[in-house]
Scaffold this motif. Structure first.
Motif, PDB file in Angstrom:
ATOM      1  N   ALA A  87      62.560  22.599  52.244  1.00  0.00           N
ATOM      2  CA  ALA A  87      61.878  23.903  52.326  1.00  0.00           C
ATOM      3  C   ALA A  87      62.020  24.505  53.713  1.00  0.00           C
ATOM      4  CB  ALA A  87      60.406  23.748  51.965  1.00  0.00           C
ATOM      5  N   MET A  88      61.920  23.668  54.744  1.00  0.00           N
ATOM      6  CA  MET A  88      62.071  24.185  56.104  1.00  0.00           C
ATOM      7  C   MET A  88      63.480  24.738  56.306  1.00  0.00           C
ATOM      8  SD  MET A  88      61.614  22.270  59.760  1.00  0.00           S
ATOM      9  CE  MET A  88      62.271  23.002  61.254  1.00  0.00           C
ATOM     10  N   ALA A  89      64.490  24.015  55.824  1.00  0.00           N
ATOM     11  CA  ALA A  89      65.862  24.496  55.969  1.00  0.00           C
ATOM     12  C   ALA A  89      66.063  25.810  55.232  1.00  0.00           C
ATOM     13  CB  ALA A  89      66.831  23.434  55.449  1.00  0.00           C
ATOM     14  N   ILE A  90      65.485  25.910  54.038  1.00  0.00           N
ATOM     15  CA  ILE A  90      65.624  27.142  53.245  1.00  0.00           C
ATOM     16  C   ILE A  90      64.951  28.315  53.962  1.00  0.00           C
ATOM     17  CG2 ILE A  90      64.983  28.266  51.078  1.00  0.00           C
ATOM     18  CD1 ILE A  90      65.214  25.471  49.764  1.00  0.00           C
ATOM     19  N   SER A  91      63.761  28.086  54.496  1.00  0.00           N
ATOM     20  CA  SER A  91      63.048  29.154  55.210  1.00  0.00           C
ATOM     21  C   SER A  91      63.839  29.623  56.426  1.00  0.00           C
ATOM     22  CB  SER A  91      61.672  28.666  55.649  1.00  0.00           C
ATOM     23  OG  SER A  91      60.837  28.445  54.552  1.00  0.00           O
ATOM     24  N   THR A  92      64.396  28.669  57.178  1.00  0.00           N
ATOM     25  CA  THR A  92      65.173  29.029  58.361  1.00  0.00           C
ATOM     26  C   THR A  92      66.426  29.784  57.950  1.00  0.00           C
ATOM     27  OG1 THR A  92      64.384  26.986  59.400  1.00  0.00           O
ATOM     28  CG2 THR A  92      66.192  28.139  60.487  1.00  0.00           C
ATOM     29  N   LEU A  93      67.076  29.320  56.886  1.00  0.00           N
ATOM     30  CA  LEU A  93      68.279  29.987  56.396  1.00  0.00           C
ATOM     31  C   LEU A  93      67.966  31.395  55.903  1.00  0.00           C
ATOM     32  CD1 LEU A  93      71.311  29.576  55.844  1.00  0.00           C
ATOM     33  CD2 LEU A  93      70.701  28.709  53.580  1.00  0.00           C
ATOM     34  N   ALA A  94      66.816  31.561  55.249  1.00  0.00           N
ATOM     35  CA  ALA A  94      66.420  32.893  54.775  1.00  0.00           C
ATOM     36  C   ALA A  94      66.266  33.859  55.937  1.00  0.00           C
ATOM     37  CB  ALA A  94      65.110  32.786  53.994  1.00  0.00           C
ATOM     38  N   GLU A 601      50.785  32.045  65.321  1.00  0.00           N
ATOM     39  CA  GLU A 601      51.894  32.990  65.186  1.00  0.00           C
ATOM     40  C   GLU A 601      52.218  33.223  63.709  1.00  0.00           C
ATOM     41  OE1 GLU A 601      55.373  32.673  67.899  1.00  0.00           O
ATOM     42  OE2 GLU A 601      54.322  30.913  68.676  1.00  0.00           O
ATOM     43  N   ALA A 602      52.220  32.144  62.940  1.00  0.00           N
ATOM     44  CA  ALA A 602      52.511  32.265  61.511  1.00  0.00           C
ATOM     45  C   ALA A 602      51.489  33.159  60.823  1.00  0.00           C
ATOM     46  CB  ALA A 602      52.521  30.879  60.867  1.00  0.00           C
ATOM     47  N   THR A 603      50.226  33.016  61.207  1.00  0.00           N
ATOM     48  CA  THR A 603      49.168  33.852  60.625  1.00  0.00           C
ATOM     49  C   THR A 603      49.397  35.324  60.950  1.00  0.00           C
ATOM     50  OG1 THR A 603      47.563  32.052  60.787  1.00  0.00           O
ATOM     51  CG2 THR A 603      46.683  34.288  60.604  1.00  0.00           C
ATOM     52  N   VAL A 604      49.756  35.609  62.189  1.00  0.00           N
ATOM     53  CA  VAL A 604      49.960  37.009  62.582  1.00  0.00           C
ATOM     54  C   VAL A 604      51.188  37.590  61.866  1.00  0.00           C
ATOM     55  CG1 VAL A 604      50.282  38.605  64.493  1.00  0.00           C
ATOM     56  CG2 VAL A 604      48.916  36.549  64.828  1.00  0.00           C
ATOM     57  N   TRP A 605      52.266  36.806  61.765  1.00  0.00           N
ATOM     58  CA  TRP A 605      53.449  37.302  61.045  1.00  0.00           C
ATOM     59  C   TRP A 605      53.094  37.663  59.602  1.00  0.00           C
ATOM     60  CZ3 TRP A 605      57.533  39.396  62.835  1.00  0.00           C
ATOM     61  CH2 TRP A 605      58.147  38.959  64.002  1.00  0.00           C
ATOM     62  N   HIS A 606      52.253  36.838  58.983  1.00  0.00           N
ATOM     63  CA  HIS A 606      51.824  37.127  57.613  1.00  0.00           C
ATOM     64  C   HIS A 606      51.092  38.471  57.553  1.00  0.00           C
ATOM     65  CE1 HIS A 606      50.384  35.955  53.529  1.00  0.00           C
ATOM     66  NE2 HIS A 606      49.375  36.751  53.866  1.00  0.00           N
ATOM     67  N   GLN A 607      50.187  38.679  58.492  1.00  0.00           N
ATOM     68  CA  GLN A 607      49.428  39.929  58.505  1.00  0.00           C
ATOM     69  C   GLN A 607      50.327  41.130  58.790  1.00  0.00           C
ATOM     70  OE1 GLN A 607      46.769  38.205  56.955  1.00  0.00           O
ATOM     71  NE2 GLN A 607      45.905  40.128  57.710  1.00  0.00           N
ATOM     72  N   ALA A 629      56.407  32.078  56.689  1.00  0.00           N
ATOM     73  CA  ALA A 629      56.652  30.916  55.826  1.00  0.00           C
ATOM     74  C   ALA A 629      57.449  29.846  56.554  1.00  0.00           C
ATOM     75  CB  ALA A 629      57.384  31.355  54.559  1.00  0.00           C
ATOM     76  N   ARG A 630      58.436  30.274  57.349  1.00  0.00           N
ATOM     77  CA  ARG A 630      59.262  29.312  58.082  1.00  0.00           C
ATOM     78  C   ARG A 630      58.411  28.487  59.044  1.00  0.00           C
ATOM     79  NH1 ARG A 630      61.388  29.127  62.988  1.00  0.00           N
ATOM     80  NH2 ARG A 630      60.713  31.238  63.486  1.00  0.00           N
ATOM     81  N   LEU A 631      57.558  29.164  59.796  1.00  0.00           N
ATOM     82  CA  LEU A 631      56.704  28.463  60.757  1.00  0.00           C
ATOM     83  C   LEU A 631      55.737  27.524  60.040  1.00  0.00           C
ATOM     84  CD1 LEU A 631      55.939  31.434  63.175  1.00  0.00           C
ATOM     85  CD2 LEU A 631      57.154  29.334  63.793  1.00  0.00           C
ATOM     86  N   ASP A 637      52.353  23.007  56.774  1.00  0.00           N
ATOM     87  CA  ASP A 637      51.248  23.753  56.186  1.00  0.00           C
ATOM     88  C   ASP A 637      51.713  24.351  54.859  1.00  0.00           C
ATOM     89  OD1 ASP A 637      48.999  25.205  55.619  1.00  0.00           O
ATOM     90  OD2 ASP A 637      49.293  26.713  57.191  1.00  0.00           O
ATOM     91  N   THR A 638      51.815  23.509  53.838  1.00  0.00           N
ATOM     92  CA  THR A 638      52.347  23.958  52.550  1.00  0.00           C
ATOM     93  C   THR A 638      51.418  24.949  51.872  1.00  0.00           C
ATOM     94  OG1 THR A 638      53.309  21.757  52.335  1.00  0.00           O
ATOM     95  CG2 THR A 638      53.370  23.150  50.401  1.00  0.00           C
ATOM     96  N   LEU A 639      50.113  24.720  51.976  1.00  0.00           N
ATOM     97  CA  LEU A 639      49.171  25.666  51.368  1.00  0.00           C
ATOM     98  C   LEU A 639      49.264  27.036  52.034  1.00  0.00           C
ATOM     99  CD1 LEU A 639      46.014  23.436  50.845  1.00  0.00           C
ATOM    100  CD2 LEU A 639      47.300  24.628  49.062  1.00  0.00           C
ATOM    101  N   GLY A 640      49.385  27.029  53.353  1.00  0.00           N
ATOM    102  CA  GLY A 640      49.553  28.310  54.056  1.00  0.00           C
ATOM    103  C   GLY A 640      50.845  28.993  53.659  1.00  0.00           C
TER     104      GLY A 640
END
Length: 843
Positions: A87-94, A601-607, A629-631, A637-640
């Motif tokens: 999943a991490m690789a996919i997120s980074t690739l995306a 940072e991940a939270t702010v990117w989501h917002q 999602a990548r972060l 943090d799968t739930l996040g």
């Protein structure tokens, strides 16, 4: 808000430091030749400090410049905290491909379209099971179009059938042994030109090559020999090297290392093994305190280590003492030279010293966060090693030590390490009611909260609250605060508000101090969050203002300011002010980035994704969600991440990509089944909304919507936005020709939304219409502009709302008659018009 499209990320390679690249032109050439000749995957194998990552970065940079690959995707697993490396690789690739990638198959399809070099760095850091899943996915990526996979690892065998140890036409293993002769000579010449000037003539080429061959042309060994040859003739150096090589058979690096230290006075040389107590380096004052090396000896030892490349001094901003980073081979190689008693003495001082450092950093963090985080990032390996040693030794301060270290693990998003440390501290916490017990229990509750297990966390904090009694204290206030946050996440905003208000009342009775003011400020922020959830935006704004005022008075609380900026951005979003929301979020993102807080940072990117999505800036929204999602996935943090996947689904839905949207929703729901029920309910609701618009899927949509409603009924109606689900069920019932049921659901939607405290603020976009109709009723005159608007709205499908307004203009005032056919938003407009007619000043 900004509507600019983010430029494509051509690659995400770390910056290559030229000084760190040992001129491995031969290996670089082999990598290029292999890929040109259609080898699909290549593994760079070597031990620590041999330059695997540097070579991979150089290869990616070079092969993109030559045009072999359009993109380069670098995925580093050295500090991976999650359980799903794929999943991490996919997120980074995306992020690199600027594409919405749902799973490994979607990544394969994208790689077929764009020639990409996927670099998987430090895969040896993964567990065998996690590594196997990643390598299986990567095997398909390596075969996709003109894309390839490059792996770095310390393992000689990847233990996967797709990556055999012997060369094949599909996979090649490149084992880093040493430099080629020409690269070795070039590297030596570069080092030899650096100051200080050599005391002796440079040896002949043949003699140098013979010397380098004795150390297997290893880069670090060559750097050590280069330093030695500046002060020692080759004729004298050779025999001593042979002595150390014979003393350490099979380890030419250790032999070279001992040779480089040989010219130190004996009384100084024996001090070097003491550095083995450290994990990769240390702040200089800590090093001297723990090793008890005096200033005179250190004045001889430090330059010698620095000159040979075994030690690098790193200056930190706002701090006068440097961090000394060791070469990976230095400390472990020499630690064994110490006796057991010498090691025990060092470790004892090490434990106590890093306990003191962690305590200092913990309390200083709110005053000088940038300097503190810079130190904490570098010293975290030592703090972790020290706290586990303290727990094992049963030190009285061990649990408190764990509490301090856990705080920084949380800040840096290292949740797996934090969970493991909390468990170890819990096991050592001792009797109920002791300080150690309280700290361990509190950290356990916070760990459950971070993992999305809010009900068990609330149970722990409730137990702590009862144990602490009613006497005002920081701990009681902190416990009530944590309990309130649990209630807020569980959708019980009333209980959350009660907890925060109790804590504030107690905090006002505490002795005035900086820490008390920070506590009060945090409580105002959390209370504001709860008011915002409940729709009481005026109270939320007031509480945020009180929090910021305190932070301004005490100064230095950068993180606290970042948190409030984030929350003010969310409040602006709720009130429909996208420009202010974006500005607040960008400010928060910058501050959290400076503080090295990837979770925040991940939270702010989501917002920010929500801001751009609301503004219909689809490209920017997708970019922000993918970053979030990548972060989150990198942090485990799968739930996040699942929460962000639902937003990626909604963007795909708005773009008309129904199949992709459905897959994103289902992926999120599969994870959210074990998480926050509020988030699960919203995902079920959104998937039902998607399906009810597709032929033949009404019944499936109804079942999902009813599941969402059942969950929302257990939550606070405002927090769950229950009216959305009632409205959706009404739409589905209409399509299934169940008119009576549809009418009942519409009534529930109207009643719940009209009772929502934030409804008037959310309806401000319709303020002009409401005022125009109020004026028409009060003056008995319909202005031409209003009449034209009503005609346009009727033609554009707003027939029910226009009909209700016309009834108003004709004298109807009965809410039951006016509201019955309307959905909850149209009903709110009519409700506000009726209120304005009855109470003209209410507008």
């Amino acid at each position: 808000p900004s509507t600019h499209d983010h430029p494509p990320a051509i690659n995400n390679l770390p910056r290559l430091q030229d000084a760190g690249f040992f001129g491995r032109s031969q290996e670089l050439w082999h990598i290029e030749r292999a890929f040109v000749q259609n080898v699909r995957s290549l593994a760079i194998v070597g031990f620590g400090g041999q330059g695997k990552t540097t070579l991979a970065i150089a290869a990616g940079d070079w092969l993109q410049q030559t045009g072999l690959f359009a993109r380069v995707c670098f995925v580093d697993y050295a500090a991976f905290q999650g359980i799903d490396a794929v999943a991490m690789a996919i997120s980074t690739l995306a992020t690199v491909l600027q594409a919405s990638l749902l799973d490994a198959d979607a990544a394969t399809r994208a790689l077929q379209q764009t020639a990409t070099l996927v670099i998987l760095d430090n895969v040896e850091a993964l567990t065998p099971q996690v590594s196997a899943a990643l390598l299986t996915a990567a095997a398909a990526w390596a075969l996709a179009g003109n894309s390839r996979v490059l792996i770095t690892t310390r393992q000689d065998d990847l233990a996967h059938p797709a990556y055999p140890t012997a060369h094949t036409s599909q996979h090649v293993t490149l084992r880093l042994q040493g430099l080629g002769p020409e690269d070795a000579l070039a590297y030596f010449q570069r080092l030899h030109k650096l100051p200080p000037a050599p005391l002796h003539q440079t040896p002949e080429r043949a003699a140098l090559l013979a010397l380098f061959k004795r150390v297997d042309f290893h880069p670090l060994s060559i750097s050590l020999l280069a330093g030695a040859l500046k002060v020692t003739r080759l004729a004298n150096l050779g025999p001593r090297l042979e002595h150390y090589l014979a003393e350490n058979p099979g380890n030419p690096l250790l032999g070279s290392l001992k040779l480089s230290l040989d010219r130190l006075p004996a009384e100084v040389r024996v001090l070097v093994p003491r550095l083995g107590v450290f994990q990769g380096g240390a702040m200089e004052h800590k090093l001297l305190e723990i090793t008890e090396i005096n200033a005179d000896d250190w004045a001889l030892l430090r330059p010698a280590l620095a000159y040979t490349g075994l030690l690098h001094a790193e200056a930190l901003a706002d701090y006068s003492v440097p961090y000394l980073k060791f070469h990976p081979t230095l400390a472990p190689a020499l630690w064994q030279e110490l006796t057991d008693s010498e090691q025990a003495g060092l470790v004892a001082r090490y434990r106590h010293s890093y306990y003191q450092l962690s305590e200092y950093l913990y309390h200083e963090d709110d005053k000088n966060p940038h300097a503190v985080r810079a130190i904490a990032l570098r010293e975290l390996p030592n703090c972790l090693h020290g706290v586990y040693a303290a727990l094992q030794a049963g030190e009285a301060f061990a649990v408190e030590f764990a509490n301090y270290v856990s705080s920084f693990l949380n800040d840096f998003g290292l949740q797996a390490d934090k969970a493991a440390l909390n468990q170890a501290a819990l096991a050592a916490s001792g009797d109920i009611g002791t300080d150690a017990w309280y700290l361990a229990q509190s950290n356990q509750g916070l760990a459950l909260f971070d993992a999305g297990h809010y009900a068990p966390a609330a149970s722990i904090f409730e137990t702590l609250r009862l144990q602490l009694g009613q006497t005002p204290s920081h701990r009681l206030c902190d416990t009530l605060d944590s309990l309130g946050r649990c209630f807020n996440e569980l959708g019980n905003t009333a209980a959350a508000i009660s907890c925060y208000q109790q804590a504030l009342a107690l905090a006002q009775q505490l002795e005035t101090s900086r820490s008390t003011q920070q506590l009060i400020s945090r409580l105002h922020t959390d209370l504001a969050d709860a008011f915002a959830e409940a729709g009481d935006y005026a109270q939320a704004q007031t509480q945020y203002g009180l929090s910021l005022a305190i932070k301004s008075d005490i100064g230095g609380d950068t993180r606290g300011v970042a948190v409030v900026q984030l929350q003010l951005g969310t409040l602006a979003m709720r009130q429909g002010d996208l420009a202010v929301a974006e500005q607040r979020y960008q400010t928060a993102l910058s501050l959290f980035s400076e503080l090295h807080e990837p979770q925040s940072e991940a939270t702010v990117w989501h917002q920010l994704g929500l801001v751009y999505q609301t503004a219909k800036s689809w490209t920017a929204a997708e970019h922000a969600y993918r970053e979030s999602a990548r972060l989150k996935e990198a942090l485990g943090d799968t739930l996040g991440a699942a929460s962000t996947w639902t937003n990626l689904a909604s963007v795909n839905q708005l773009l008309g990509q129904a199949d992709a949207a459905e897959q994103w929703y289902r992926k999120a729901i599969a994870v959210q089944q074990q998480g926050n029920p509020k988030h699960l309910a919203m995902s079920l609701n959104n998937l039902a909304d998607l399906l009810q618009k597709q032929a033949g899927r009404l019944e499936e949509a109804r079942v999902l919507a009813e599941q969402a409603l059942a969950i929302k009924k257990t939550l606070d109606a405002a927090s769950a936005e229950i009216w959305n689900t009632y409205h959706l069920l009404a739409e589905i019932a209409e399509k299934q020709h169940a008119s009576a049921q549809a009418s009942q659901y519409r009534q529930c939607a109207r009643a719940s939304y009209l009772g929502f405290a934030g409804m008037p603020t959310q309806m401000q976009a319709n303020a002009g219409l409401i005022a125009a109709v109020q004026q028409a009723v009060l003056t008995h005159t319909v202005e031409p502009e209003l009449a034209a608007d009503l005609q346009d709205w009727h033609q554009n499908g707003w027939t029910d709302l226009v009909s209700a307004i016309k009834q108003l203009l004709n004298g109807e005032r009965n809410p039951a008659v006016l509201l019955e056919p309307l959905d909850y938003t149209d009903a709110a407009i009519i409700h506000l018009i009726l209120t304005a007619i009855a109470q003209p000043d209410s507008l």
